[in-house]
Design a protein around this motif. Structure first.
Motif, PDB file in Angstrom:
ATOM      1  N   MET A   1       0.828  -1.184   0.000  1.00  0.00           N
ATOM      2  CA  MET A   1       0.000   0.000   0.000  1.00  0.00           C
ATOM      3  C   MET A   1       0.874   1.251   0.000  1.00  0.00           C
ATOM      4  SD  MET A   1      -3.252  -0.521   0.264  1.00  0.00           S
ATOM      5  CE  MET A   1      -4.503  -1.582   0.851  1.00  0.00           C
ATOM      6  N   VAL A   2       0.385   2.257  -0.677  1.00  0.00           N
ATOM      7  CA  VAL A   2       0.978   3.590  -0.620  1.00  0.00           C
ATOM      8  C   VAL A   2      -0.122   4.501  -0.081  1.00  0.00           C
ATOM      9  CG1 VAL A   2       1.821   5.547  -1.992  1.00  0.00           C
ATOM     10  CG2 VAL A   2       2.653   3.239  -2.469  1.00  0.00           C
ATOM     11  N   THR A   3       0.232   5.335   0.866  1.00  0.00           N
ATOM     12  CA  THR A   3      -0.733   6.247   1.475  1.00  0.00           C
ATOM     13  C   THR A   3      -0.515   7.651   0.935  1.00  0.00           C
ATOM     14  OG1 THR A   3      -0.667   4.924   3.487  1.00  0.00           O
ATOM     15  CG2 THR A   3      -1.627   7.120   3.667  1.00  0.00           C
ATOM     16  N   VAL A   4      -1.606   8.304   0.560  1.00  0.00           N
ATOM     17  CA  VAL A   4      -1.571   9.695   0.111  1.00  0.00           C
ATOM     18  C   VAL A   4      -2.039  10.549   1.282  1.00  0.00           C
ATOM     19  CG1 VAL A   4      -2.478  11.385  -1.529  1.00  0.00           C
ATOM     20  CG2 VAL A   4      -2.057   9.026  -2.268  1.00  0.00           C
ATOM     21  N   PHE A   5      -1.222  11.533   1.644  1.00  0.00           N
ATOM     22  CA  PHE A   5      -1.538  12.417   2.770  1.00  0.00           C
ATOM     23  C   PHE A   5      -1.949  13.793   2.265  1.00  0.00           C
ATOM     24  CE2 PHE A   5       1.124   9.218   4.666  1.00  0.00           C
ATOM     25  CZ  PHE A   5       0.589   9.034   5.928  1.00  0.00           C
ATOM     26  N   ASP A   6      -2.859  14.420   2.975  1.00  0.00           N
ATOM     27  CA  ASP A   6      -3.247  15.794   2.701  1.00  0.00           C
ATOM     28  C   ASP A   6      -2.099  16.705   3.159  1.00  0.00           C
ATOM     29  OD1 ASP A   6      -5.497  17.839   2.131  1.00  0.00           O
ATOM     30  OD2 ASP A   6      -4.743  18.411   4.118  1.00  0.00           O
ATOM     31  N   ALA A   7      -1.631  17.582   2.280  1.00  0.00           N
ATOM     32  CA  ALA A   7      -0.478  18.435   2.600  1.00  0.00           C
ATOM     33  C   ALA A   7      -0.779  19.388   3.752  1.00  0.00           C
ATOM     34  CB  ALA A   7      -0.059  19.217   1.366  1.00  0.00           C
ATOM     35  N   GLU A   8      -1.995  19.872   3.838  1.00  0.00           N
ATOM     36  CA  GLU A   8      -2.332  20.850   4.876  1.00  0.00           C
ATOM     37  C   GLU A   8      -2.538  20.204   6.242  1.00  0.00           C
ATOM     38  OE1 GLU A   8      -5.980  23.876   5.775  1.00  0.00           O
ATOM     39  OE2 GLU A   8      -5.238  23.796   3.706  1.00  0.00           O
ATOM     40  N   THR A   9      -3.342  19.148   6.287  1.00  0.00           N
ATOM     41  CA  THR A   9      -3.684  18.540   7.584  1.00  0.00           C
ATOM     42  C   THR A   9      -2.746  17.410   7.984  1.00  0.00           C
ATOM     43  OG1 THR A   9      -5.160  16.889   6.617  1.00  0.00           O
ATOM     44  CG2 THR A   9      -6.126  19.054   7.179  1.00  0.00           C
ATOM     45  N   ILE A  16      -3.501   3.424  -1.817  1.00  0.00           N
ATOM     46  CA  ILE A  16      -3.433   2.854  -3.160  1.00  0.00           C
ATOM     47  C   ILE A  16      -2.726   1.508  -3.070  1.00  0.00           C
ATOM     48  CG2 ILE A  16      -2.511   3.139  -5.494  1.00  0.00           C
ATOM     49  CD1 ILE A  16      -2.925   6.207  -3.581  1.00  0.00           C
ATOM     50  N   GLU A  17      -3.390   0.479  -3.563  1.00  0.00           N
ATOM     51  CA  GLU A  17      -2.745  -0.832  -3.619  1.00  0.00           C
ATOM     52  C   GLU A  17      -1.706  -0.814  -4.728  1.00  0.00           C
ATOM     53  OE1 GLU A  17      -4.873  -4.485  -3.346  1.00  0.00           O
ATOM     54  OE2 GLU A  17      -6.561  -3.492  -2.362  1.00  0.00           O
ATOM     55  N   VAL A  18      -0.517  -1.289  -4.410  1.00  0.00           N
ATOM     56  CA  VAL A  18       0.572  -1.364  -5.377  1.00  0.00           C
ATOM     57  C   VAL A  18       1.080  -2.794  -5.435  1.00  0.00           C
ATOM     58  CG1 VAL A  18       1.229   1.067  -5.106  1.00  0.00           C
ATOM     59  CG2 VAL A  18       2.303  -0.672  -3.666  1.00  0.00           C
ATOM     60  N   GLY A  19       1.872  -3.093  -6.439  1.00  0.00           N
ATOM     61  CA  GLY A  19       2.409  -4.431  -6.612  1.00  0.00           C
ATOM     62  C   GLY A  19       1.525  -5.266  -7.514  1.00  0.00           C
ATOM     63  N   ASN A  20       2.016  -6.457  -7.847  1.00  0.00           N
ATOM     64  CA  ASN A  20       1.265  -7.339  -8.743  1.00  0.00           C
ATOM     65  C   ASN A  20       1.269  -8.794  -8.305  1.00  0.00           C
ATOM     66  OD1 ASN A  20       3.819  -8.191  -9.409  1.00  0.00           O
ATOM     67  ND2 ASN A  20       3.701  -7.645 -11.579  1.00  0.00           N
ATOM     68  N   LYS A  21       1.657  -9.046  -7.053  1.00  0.00           N
ATOM     69  CA  LYS A  21       1.702 -10.411  -6.538  1.00  0.00           C
ATOM     70  C   LYS A  21       0.721 -10.539  -5.371  1.00  0.00           C
ATOM     71  CE  LYS A  21       6.600 -11.219  -7.522  1.00  0.00           C
ATOM     72  NZ  LYS A  21       7.903 -11.507  -6.888  1.00  0.00           N
ATOM     73  N   TYR A  41       6.097   7.012  -9.134  1.00  0.00           N
ATOM     74  CA  TYR A  41       6.633   5.685  -9.418  1.00  0.00           C
ATOM     75  C   TYR A  41       6.987   5.003  -8.107  1.00  0.00           C
ATOM     76  CZ  TYR A  41       7.256   7.736 -14.035  1.00  0.00           C
ATOM     77  OH  TYR A  41       7.048   8.358 -15.235  1.00  0.00           O
ATOM     78  N   VAL A  42       6.911   3.681  -8.097  1.00  0.00           N
ATOM     79  CA  VAL A  42       7.258   2.904  -6.910  1.00  0.00           C
ATOM     80  C   VAL A  42       8.043   1.669  -7.342  1.00  0.00           C
ATOM     81  CG1 VAL A  42       5.023   1.692  -6.909  1.00  0.00           C
ATOM     82  CG2 VAL A  42       6.350   1.811  -4.791  1.00  0.00           C
ATOM     83  N   ILE A  43       9.075   1.322  -6.537  1.00  0.00           N
ATOM     84  CA  ILE A  43       9.823   0.080  -6.742  1.00  0.00           C
ATOM     85  C   ILE A  43       9.739  -0.734  -5.461  1.00  0.00           C
ATOM     86  CG2 ILE A  43      11.352   0.930  -8.544  1.00  0.00           C
ATOM     87  CD1 ILE A  43      13.521   1.283  -6.443  1.00  0.00           C
ATOM     88  N   PHE A  44      10.077  -2.026  -5.569  1.00  0.00           N
ATOM     89  CA  PHE A  44       9.810  -2.987  -4.506  1.00  0.00           C
ATOM     90  C   PHE A  44      11.056  -3.785  -4.136  1.00  0.00           C
ATOM     91  CE2 PHE A  44       6.146  -2.230  -7.122  1.00  0.00           C
ATOM     92  CZ  PHE A  44       5.109  -2.057  -6.219  1.00  0.00           C
TER      93      PHE A  44
END
Length: 147
Positions: A1-9, A16-21, A41-44
């Motif tokens: 998982m990748v988490t998106v944070f609100d810049a202000e709060t 977001i689910e990432v990966g393919n396995k 982009y994300v690497i594992f």
């Protein structure tokens, strides 16, 4: 998982689910945004791919194999992908695999394909481009040297 944070709060906005396995912990290790702010982009550590997502809506664009044998085969000839650098024109990325026989993968981010694959590095972990982007510096995690 990748988490998106609100810049202000500084609060999480979405995951977001990432990966393919499915069912395997792939350990996303580094996330970077392109210089133009259009993609991330994300690497594992436990996969041979780089994944590309749109920044505008975090939608999945696709994945890029990081080793010659990994494209569609599940081959694990290079794992422990840990850091990468993106060129200022957003056309290339260079990734390192942190192993005793470490690898460097050169990626075409527009065509979403592996360009070049180089072995023979010793536990590479940090990677940087010089200002003119005609040299790559690779730092070793377990040594006192830069290649």
């Amino acid at each position: 998982m990748v988490t998106v944070f609100d810049a202000e709060t500084q609060l999480p906005m979405r995951y977001i689910e990432v990966g393919n396995k499915p069912g395997i912990i792939e350990s996303p290790h580094q996330v970077k945004v392109s210089w133009d702010g259009k993609y991330w982009y994300v690497i594992f550590i436990n996969n041979n791919i780089m994944q590309k997502f749109r920044c505008s809506d975090d939608s999945y664009v696709g994945e890029i194999p990081l080793s010659p044998l990994s494209a569609g085969t599940g081959n694990t000839d290079a794992l422990d992908w840990n850091t990468f650098v993106i060129s200022k024109d957003n056309k290339r990325a260079y990734c390192v695999s942190w192993t005793a026989s470490g690898k460097i993968a050169a990626i075409d981010l527009e065509k979403m394909q592996l360009i070049h694959f180089l072995g023979g590095q010793y536990f590479p972990h940090g990677i940087a481009l010089n200002y003119s982007e005609d040299a790559i510096y690779v730092a070793s995690q377990t040594g006192n040297f830069i290649t």
